[in-house]
Motif scaffolding. Structure first.
Motif, PDB file in Angstrom:
ATOM      1  N   GLU A 147      37.513  42.566  30.961  1.00  0.00           N
ATOM      2  CA  GLU A 147      38.065  41.406  31.648  1.00  0.00           C
ATOM      3  C   GLU A 147      39.196  41.828  32.572  1.00  0.00           C
ATOM      4  O   GLU A 147      40.035  42.673  32.221  1.00  0.00           O
ATOM      5  CB  GLU A 147      38.572  40.369  30.649  1.00  0.00           C
ATOM      6  CG  GLU A 147      38.966  39.059  31.321  1.00  0.00           C
ATOM      7  CD  GLU A 147      39.157  37.917  30.354  1.00  0.00           C
ATOM      8  OE1 GLU A 147      39.078  36.759  30.796  1.00  0.00           O
ATOM      9  OE2 GLU A 147      39.384  38.183  29.166  1.00  0.00           O
ATOM     10  N   ALA A 148      39.217  41.244  33.773  1.00  0.00           N
ATOM     11  CA  ALA A 148      40.281  41.531  34.727  1.00  0.00           C
ATOM     12  C   ALA A 148      41.615  41.030  34.182  1.00  0.00           C
ATOM     13  O   ALA A 148      41.690  39.948  33.592  1.00  0.00           O
ATOM     14  CB  ALA A 148      39.976  40.881  36.072  1.00  0.00           C
ATOM     15  N   THR A 149      42.674  41.793  34.392  1.00  0.00           N
ATOM     16  CA  THR A 149      43.988  41.443  33.866  1.00  0.00           C
ATOM     17  C   THR A 149      44.509  40.136  34.439  1.00  0.00           C
ATOM     18  O   THR A 149      45.224  39.383  33.760  1.00  0.00           O
ATOM     19  CB  THR A 149      44.988  42.580  34.177  1.00  0.00           C
ATOM     20  OG1 THR A 149      44.477  43.796  33.628  1.00  0.00           O
ATOM     21  CG2 THR A 149      46.347  42.311  33.574  1.00  0.00           C
ATOM     22  N   ASP A 150      44.149  39.808  35.695  1.00  0.00           N
ATOM     23  CA  ASP A 150      44.646  38.586  36.321  1.00  0.00           C
ATOM     24  C   ASP A 150      43.823  37.358  35.966  1.00  0.00           C
ATOM     25  O   ASP A 150      44.064  36.264  36.486  1.00  0.00           O
ATOM     26  CB  ASP A 150      44.690  38.749  37.848  1.00  0.00           C
ATOM     27  CG  ASP A 150      43.318  39.029  38.461  1.00  0.00           C
ATOM     28  OD1 ASP A 150      42.306  38.977  37.724  1.00  0.00           O
ATOM     29  OD2 ASP A 150      43.254  39.307  39.671  1.00  0.00           O
ATOM     30  N   GLY A 151      42.829  37.511  35.066  1.00  0.00           N
ATOM     31  CA  GLY A 151      42.028  36.377  34.636  1.00  0.00           C
ATOM     32  C   GLY A 151      41.007  35.898  35.631  1.00  0.00           C
ATOM     33  O   GLY A 151      40.391  34.831  35.450  1.00  0.00           O
ATOM     34  N   SER A 152      40.768  36.680  36.688  1.00  0.00           N
ATOM     35  CA  SER A 152      39.855  36.247  37.745  1.00  0.00           C
ATOM     36  C   SER A 152      38.388  36.429  37.391  1.00  0.00           C
ATOM     37  O   SER A 152      37.517  35.905  38.090  1.00  0.00           O
ATOM     38  CB  SER A 152      40.158  37.009  39.035  1.00  0.00           C
ATOM     39  OG  SER A 152      39.946  38.400  38.847  1.00  0.00           O
ATOM     40  N   THR A 158      43.828  47.351  35.350  1.00  0.00           N
ATOM     41  CA  THR A 158      45.265  47.368  35.634  1.00  0.00           C
ATOM     42  C   THR A 158      45.658  46.001  36.176  1.00  0.00           C
ATOM     43  O   THR A 158      44.820  45.094  36.296  1.00  0.00           O
ATOM     44  CB  THR A 158      45.606  48.449  36.666  1.00  0.00           C
ATOM     45  OG1 THR A 158      45.044  48.073  37.941  1.00  0.00           O
ATOM     46  CG2 THR A 158      45.045  49.800  36.259  1.00  0.00           C
ATOM     47  N   GLU A 159      46.942  45.849  36.573  1.00  0.00           N
ATOM     48  CA  GLU A 159      47.384  44.568  37.115  1.00  0.00           C
ATOM     49  C   GLU A 159      46.716  44.251  38.451  1.00  0.00           C
ATOM     50  O   GLU A 159      46.545  43.080  38.805  1.00  0.00           O
ATOM     51  CB  GLU A 159      48.912  44.570  37.302  1.00  0.00           C
ATOM     52  CG  GLU A 159      49.709  44.588  36.020  1.00  0.00           C
ATOM     53  CD  GLU A 159      49.859  45.983  35.422  1.00  0.00           C
ATOM     54  OE1 GLU A 159      50.471  46.112  34.350  1.00  0.00           O
ATOM     55  OE2 GLU A 159      49.368  46.960  36.048  1.00  0.00           O
ATOM     56  N   ASP A 160      46.286  45.287  39.173  1.00  0.00           N
ATOM     57  CA  ASP A 160      45.767  45.075  40.518  1.00  0.00           C
ATOM     58  C   ASP A 160      44.365  45.622  40.720  1.00  0.00           C
ATOM     59  O   ASP A 160      43.879  45.715  41.835  1.00  0.00           O
ATOM     60  CB  ASP A 160      46.709  45.733  41.536  1.00  0.00           C
ATOM     61  CG  ASP A 160      46.415  45.312  42.969  1.00  0.00           C
ATOM     62  OD1 ASP A 160      46.047  44.145  43.176  1.00  0.00           O
ATOM     63  OD2 ASP A 160      46.523  46.167  43.870  1.00  0.00           O
TER      64      ASP A 160
END
Length: 662
Positions: free
Chosen positions: A253-258, A318-320
């Motif tokens: 899962e993407a860290t930013d919830g996207s 990661t965050e990005d």
């Protein structure tokens, strides 16, 4: 290396990284020639390099560590001598591990939920009455087979023990009660990769759930609600039934919830266009639906479909963006890829074999020319890295490792051929050296710069070894890999001979005393070359793909592999094309003395391939020997029993000493 040095091959697994980024925990495994098993424990290492690694566990073979979200606990896999691997829980600072599972065929792929309450894992579920500890396999009922995909090399039959998703509640006071009760979530369908979603209620699973799953190679990622009072239906997030052409291998899962990050290959409209299919990074947007997460669009490919091929085992959000491993000319470089498509290298020149990320710290295990693997930490903000281990020091201290030298030859059509040569110690062996051409399997694989026990053992015995990545190999783009589609034994044969001839321009190598060896596709190419030339003093054909016709019905991948690579033989013209690429069809031309090595339980290149090659050579008066390993599969040289690996080396060295003496 000498054969006994196998015990010095200390190999790190994929390291776990604490949520605060301060600690790494990694399994270090090595062959134990006395126990005839692989043994290892978990080690704890500060990521700032301020202290040496210290052992965290003392099991027979401990592996696959995972931190809890609060960093207090570790879940890991433990195998007792001759036993099935089970999952255990231990405090991250050390202590007495607590057993969590007692799965009849073992448990693996542990994943702790984001809220720290649940553990998801995968375990094979045997059919009633099969695979009993004290049972008699010969007395079991017959297997009723109606599908192509019913067995797998190294795993045996799979139709009667399909891996399933399980969930259990982690104990609040470990060690004070009975084993926690595991709930089986999926049934009937084989589950592979798993990953928790952020709500701690859904797990993403990789499975071939579509209607034509038996006749193609696509796999979907689906979401399943694992709560006890909810329905456990798989809800597809990619959907082959609706036209998705992806074979998904890894999900996070993407860290930013996207949405989700996927590593996947595009198998084309027919679902079987696997030849040199590049593993790419995809982003799949998600939205909330009535039954949980649902796809909010089609997966978007981030990496170039022609030029970039990623390691399916390396994916860390990661965050990005993500951290991935990219195959590149005999290396796997660790890269940061961002959502906007930009990226940068974090570790190059080595073979990065994993990726983990937390709080600005990137962690990987990577092999190099003189190491079977070390743990590396990299600060993402600065790109500054440090090596945290030196586990190959004992092997280097023997003085029996030789540095490879890079080569680039030129094929007859001008195509560049990349590879390496390793030569013996000139102080011990006066040249020119007898030379062995070594050819890798796959064919869509690559020789790398990582320490290679096969090459090092031959060099220690006085041989120069030439090895490289001809057309058909991975790591050089899709066009390079597809060059031998319906053309086995053409430009690939030109390439390996061109690399050999280029190496032989060095006067330290003896061009009159040359041997050839290889396994799997490398066994194919070795046999193929001996049908075309008598320049080799001897050959070793190992676990070879030697007759594409019988391979179709006898190999676990026979129903698609040869048919796609060489052709399907449905017409007279097609059959002639297949025969033109088949070593067995030309075996009458071989005069080269040949040692055939095969494993009795090899279901990838079945033992009949090697047996028939040996018999056909013997019938024609060609000096030939057959070496069969009981109980082993296709991976003998990489993960077979340690004693079998040593004995194999003994026979390989004996054969070359007889046929190509130093």
């Amino acid at each position: 290396m000498i054969p006994a040095d196998l015990s010095l091959l200390h190999t790190p697994g994929a390291p776990a990284l604490s949520p605060d980024g301060r600690w790494a925990v990694v399994a270090r495994t090595a062959p134990d020639l006395t126990a005839d098993e692989y043994v290892g424990r978990l080690w704890r290492i500060p990521t700032d390099g301020s202290a040496d690694p210290v052992p965290l566990t003392r099991g027979h073979r401990d592996a696959s560590p995972r931190f809890s979200p609060d960093g207090r606990w570790l879940v890991f896999q433990r195998s007792e001598p001759k036993g099935r691997p089970q999952l255990y829980l231990v405090e991250a600072t050390g202590g007495e591990p607590v057993k969590l599972t007692d799965a009849p065929l073992g448990a693996g792929s542990p994943r702790i939920s984001p809220d720290g309450r649940l553990l998801a894992f995968v375990a094979a579920v045997p059919e009633e009455g099969r695979y009993l500890p004290e049972g008699d396999p010969a007395a079991e009922p017959p297997r009723h087979i109606t599908e192509f995909q019913y067995r797998h090399d190294g795993a045996g039959f799979t139709l009667d023990k399909k891996p399933q998703l399980f969930v259990l509640e982690l104990p609040t006071e470990p060690g004070t009660g009975d084993l926690p009760t595991a709930r089986q979530i999926t049934a009937g369908i084989e589950v592979d990769g798993i990953a928790w979603l952020a709500d701690s209620a859904h797990v993403a699973v990789v499975a071939a759930r579509h209607a034509t799953a038996d006749t193609d190679l696509r796999t979907d990622v689906s979401a399943v609600d694992v709560r006890a009072d909810h329905d456990h239906t798989l809800h597809p997030l990619t959907d082959a039934d609706q036209g998705s052409t992806l074979a998904v291998s890894t999900v996070a899962e993407a860290t930013d919830g996207s949405g989700l990050w996927l590593l996947a290959q595009d198998m084309g409209p027919q679902g079987r266009d696997f030849v040199a299919a590049q593993t790419g990074l995809f982003h799949l947007p998600l939205a909330d639906g009535p039954d949980g997460p649902r796809a909010a669009g089609a997966p978007v490919r981030i990496t170039d479909a022609e030029a970039v091929d990623l390691d399916p085992g390396s994916l860390a959000p990661t965050e990005d963006g993500v951290i991935v491993g990219e195959l590149d000319r005999g290396t796997i470089r660790l890269r940061e890829l961002r959502r906007d498509g930009s990226g940068r290298d974090l570790l190059t020149g080595l073979v990065a074999q994993s990726a983990a990320y937390a709080r600005g710290v990137v962690l990987t295990s990577a092999a190099g020319p003189l190491t079977s693997g070390e743990v590396h930490a990299i600060e993402l903000s600065t790109g500054i890295g440090r090596t945290l281990t030196d586990w190959s020091a004992a092997l280097r201290a023997t003085g029996r490792l030789r540095q490879p030298r890079e080569l680039t030859g030129s094929a007859p059509d001008g195509y560049p051929v990349h590879g390496w040569v390793v030569t013996p110690d000139p102080e011990r062996f006066a040249g020119p050296h007898p030379t062995i051409l070594m050819i890798h399997g796959g064919p869509y694989a690559q020789y790398t710069v990582g320490l290679f026990d096969e090459v090092q053992t031959l060099a220690e015995a006085g041989y120069a070894v030439v090895y490289g990545n001809p057309r058909g190999s991975a790591g050089y783009g899709r066009a390079h890999g597809r060059s031998i589609h319906r053309a086995f034994g053409t430009v690939d044969a030109d390439d390996v001979l061109a690399l050999l001839d280029h190496a032989l321009t060095d006067p330290a190598l003896d061009g009159e005393r040359v041997g050839v060896m290889g396994g799997s596709y490398g066994g194919y190419m070795t046999a193929w070359l001996t049908t075309r030339t008598d320049r080799f003093r001897a050959a070793i054909v190992e676990r070879g793909f030697l007759d594409p016709v019988s391979f179709v019905g006898s190999s676990d991948i026979g129903w698609f592999f040869g048919l796609e690579y060489l052709g399907d033989g449905e017409t007279d013209q097609d059959r002639a094309a297949v025969a033109a690429q088949s070593p067995m069809a030309h075996v009458h031309q071989v005069v080269t003395p040949t040692l055939v090595i095969h494993s009795e339980q090899d279901w990838r290149c079945p033992v009949e391939q090697g047996q028939r090659w040996f018999v056909e050579l013997k019938r024609r008066g060609v000096p030939a020997e057959l070496l069969l390993f009981p109980g082993e599969g296709h991976e003998l040289t990489r993960s077979g029993r340690p004693q079998h690996r040593k004995v194999r080396f003994d026979h390989v060295l004996r054969w070359w000493a007889e046929r190509l003496p130093v």
